[in-house]
Design a protein around this motif. Structure first.
Motif, short mmCIF file in Angstrom:
data_model
loop_
_atom_site.label_atom_id
_atom_site.label_comp_id
_atom_site.label_asym_id
_atom_site.label_seq_id
_atom_site.Cartn_x
_atom_site.Cartn_y
_atom_site.Cartn_z
N TYR A 1 1.13 -1.16 -0.02
CA TYR A 1 0.50 -0.10 0.06
C TYR A 1 0.77 1.08 0.06
O TYR A 1 1.65 1.27 0.51
CB TYR A 1 -0.86 -0.34 1.46
N ASN A 2 0.65 1.82 -0.40
CA ASN A 2 1.67 3.30 -1.37
C ASN A 2 2.93 3.13 -1.00
O ASN A 2 3.74 3.90 -0.69
CB ASN A 2 1.08 4.61 0.16
N GLY A 3 3.07 1.43 -1.73
CA GLY A 3 4.58 1.35 -2.31
C GLY A 3 5.49 1.47 -0.97
O GLY A 3 7.10 0.71 -0.87
N GLN A 4 4.85 1.12 0.40
CA GLN A 4 5.34 0.77 1.13
C GLN A 4 5.97 -0.33 2.14
O GLN A 4 6.61 -0.79 2.79
CB GLN A 4 4.80 1.67 2.35
N ILE A 5 4.16 -1.10 2.02
CA ILE A 5 4.18 -1.66 3.37
C ILE A 5 3.02 -3.06 2.38
O ILE A 5 1.99 -2.42 2.35
CB ILE A 5 4.19 -1.73 4.52
#
Length: 615
Positions: free
Chosen positions: A465-469
């Protein structure tokens, strides 16, 4: 008439247990054993025994290892531990012999241990005979009726509410060096699980026989451990601390591990702890030498990750390979070199072409599957824990709180998804909303969090999600506004907890300052410790529910201290109250300062919720 062996060294404990069993089982034959040697002798004599209730400490010696070997060599005799000591910090994690308490529940636990499924069939499997204990139940030798394959079938305790979650945790790990889980077989109120049999001796057997271990076998064990832990780290799967019973060696020295996953309720362990533990196990078994010291040094200083350990152990293992020199003529050497080069060139040409084709087909297949078909289900369902009545400190006074039930974890994406799917079929669904806000949400889509379609799509596929987790359906739902959380709780015939109820669940009877205890450093809590203020506006780090073993409250609720803050019942829905720490808090949030007012009614990525109900 059952024969029950009481293996108790302490006379008072033996007398108390004997009297208790006489009350419960007046027709049973009770045989008292007062030294550990007689336990092994009695089991080896072939005397038909319905149950063995044994102490762990004999003459101040921990006999958990020898007792486990006895359970393995006499699988037809169920064994339970009844001890006068507190064993919670003594027995290793996932110790397969159950601990029983000498209280009114003892008869039920004994009856469950003495239950014998031999001769019965479940699905395609016929149970042949007991095969020994297991951390999650009891093992039986079984045979697949069509495939003629012999396996071990795991029989869980009756009505265990957590068995399916623990097996799901086991099933997340698929590694060639870990004994496999074949399949599950539902039957009535139980799920039976077919496992790959463990046939080879363990390090516990080797310790017991005082058999020396070759350095190459020790190096292979270290490499196998590092390989498995590296796979688990890359997949965010927590591991437990492995003991000598978890490592096996085949006759030709090939190592394999029992499943090392730390299932829910079991403490997780780092690669550093497991590596150091293996060093302690190998040191007395390996021959003293400089190479042995080098291997132990690697295990005691494994590096920052399991991958670092894997690189070191693989290099060490390569150095142990035997190199033999063969003297031949120069002409023969040159001819052999040219022949080998020609073979290598031909093989590389074939291999590169094949790999390119396989890679193209794999990427194309995965892309189609990932975009069109991949849909990972959630594994966590609703589970609640009773919070007993008590007092809680609030500013200026103490307040009485009645007993109530509170969700064990925050409401997940998968659970909220089911709510949204059910809403269109509910007549007058707006009555679920707080009375003063019901006009603000006129259609079902108004109860969806912002970015809901993207959130759900990524959760279905385990994407970032959002390139993070990476998020899944087991990640707590976020961005839900107060009114929607209120409606979900009412749909479940529950409610949002009050502030005092939440604080009671977070502080407990000992009035701990933080939900996890007294340590103000908050180790292992999902907070933004060490982050800069400038990073926090775009920082998203919502972890899967129940994946933070350090963040457990006094009544065993998960994630009260971090991960997401939570909505609590608010008299004014337009100024809702949230409580607890979250992944954007740069400092640990104490219970005394855990209450905040939401900046808006629209929710936020760091706010979730859980539900409560009165008994």
């Amino acid at each position: 008439m059952p024969t029950i062996l009481l293996a108790q060294e302490d006379p008072d404990a033996a007398a108390q247990l004997n009297a208790l069993l006489q009350d419960f089982f007046p027709t049973a034959q009770l045989q008292l054993l007062t030294d550990f040697a007689s336990v092994a002798e009695t089991l080896a004599s072939g005397t038909r025994t319905s149950l063995l209730l044994s102490e762990i400490f004999w003459g101040d010696t921990d006999q958990s290892g020898p007792l486990l070997l006895l359970a393995e060599t006499s699988p037809e005799t169920p064994i339970g531990i009844v001890s006068r000591f507190d064993l919670t910090q003594i027995l290793p994690p996932a110790y397969p012999i159950p601990c029983l308490k000498a209280d009114d529940h003892l008869p039920l636990a004994m009856a469950e241990l003495m239950e014998d499924f031999s001769g019965r069939s479940f699905g395609p499997y016929s149970l042949l005979s007991p095969a020994g204990p297991h951390p999650l139940g009891r093992l039986y030798w079984a045979k697949h009726q069509q495939l003629e394959r012999q396996v071990q079938l795991l029989v869980p305790p009756t009505g265990s509410p957590t068995f399916s979650k623990k097996i799901c945790a086991y099933a997340r790990l698929n590694h060639a060096s870990v004994y496999s889980i074949y399949e599950s077989i539902p039957s009535d109120d139980r799920i039976f699980v077919a496992l790959e049999p463990v046939l080879h001796p363990t390090l516990l057997h080797i310790q017991n026989q005082n058999t020396p271990l070759t350095l190459l076998s020790g190096a292979r064990l270290a490499t196998t451990l590092a390989s498995v832990l590296s796979e688990m780290e890359s997949s965010s799967i927590p591991s437990r601390l492995l003991g000598p019973y978890d490592y096996t060696l085949s006759p030709n020295g090939t190592p394999r591990l029992r499943n090392p996953v730390a299932y829910p309720g079991l403490p997780a362990s780092s690669h550093f702890e497991n590596s150091n533990q293996l060093a302690s196990l190998l040191e007395p078994l390996l021959p003293p030498s400089p190479p042995t010291s080098s291997l132990l040094k690697i295990l005691r200083n494994p590096g920052a990750s399991a991958l670092d350990l894997l690189i070191q152990t693989r290099n060490f293992e390569r150095q142990l390979a035997d190199v033999q020199e063969v003297h031949v003529r120069d002409e023969e050497i040159e001819a052999a070199k040219k022949m080998v080069q020609a073979r290598i060139l031909r093989r590389w040409t074939i291999a590169v072409g094949s790999l390119a084709a396989v890679a193209f087909l794999t990427i194309a297949s995965w892309t189609i599957y990932d975009r069109l078909f991949l849909d990972l289900p959630g594994t966590l369902d609703h589970e609640e824990i009773l919070v007993p009545a008590g007092r809680v400190a609030v500013p200026g006074s103490d307040m009485d709180v009645q007993d109530f039930y509170l969700d064990r974890h925050e409401v997940t994406i998968g659970q909220y998804e089911k709510f949204l799917e059910a809403l269109p079929n509910i007549e007058n669904w707006r009555t679920l909303l707080p009375p003063t806000t019901s006009g603000a949400q006129s259609k079902v889509e108004d109860l969806e969090p912002p970015d809901w379609k993207d959130i759900l799509n990524r959760a279905r596929k385990g994407d970032k999600y959002n390139g993070q987790i990476r998020i899944t359906r087991d990640t707590p739902v976020f961005f839900v506004d107060y009114s929607s959380a209120y409606a979900y709780a009412k749909w479940k015939n529950r409610r949002l907890p009050t502030k005092n109820e939440w604080l009671r669940a977070a502080s407990g009877n000992d009035r701990r300052p933080y939900p996890w205890g007294t340590n103000s450093n908050a180790p292992g809590i999902n907070l933004a410790t060490g982050k800069k203020d400038s990073e926090l506006k775009t920082y998203d780090h919502m972890l899967i529910a129940e994946s933070n073993p350090a963040d457990i409250g006094p009544f065993k609720h998960f994630d009260l201290g971090g991960n997401l803050s939570e909505w609590v019942a608010s008299p004014n829905p337009f100024a809702p109250v949230l409580i607890g720490g979250n992944f954007r808090d740069i400092f640990p949030v104490s219970n005394a300062k855990s209450t905040r007012v939401g900046e808006s009614t629209t929710g936020a990525p760091f706010i979730g919720f859980r539900t409560a109900r009165s008994p």
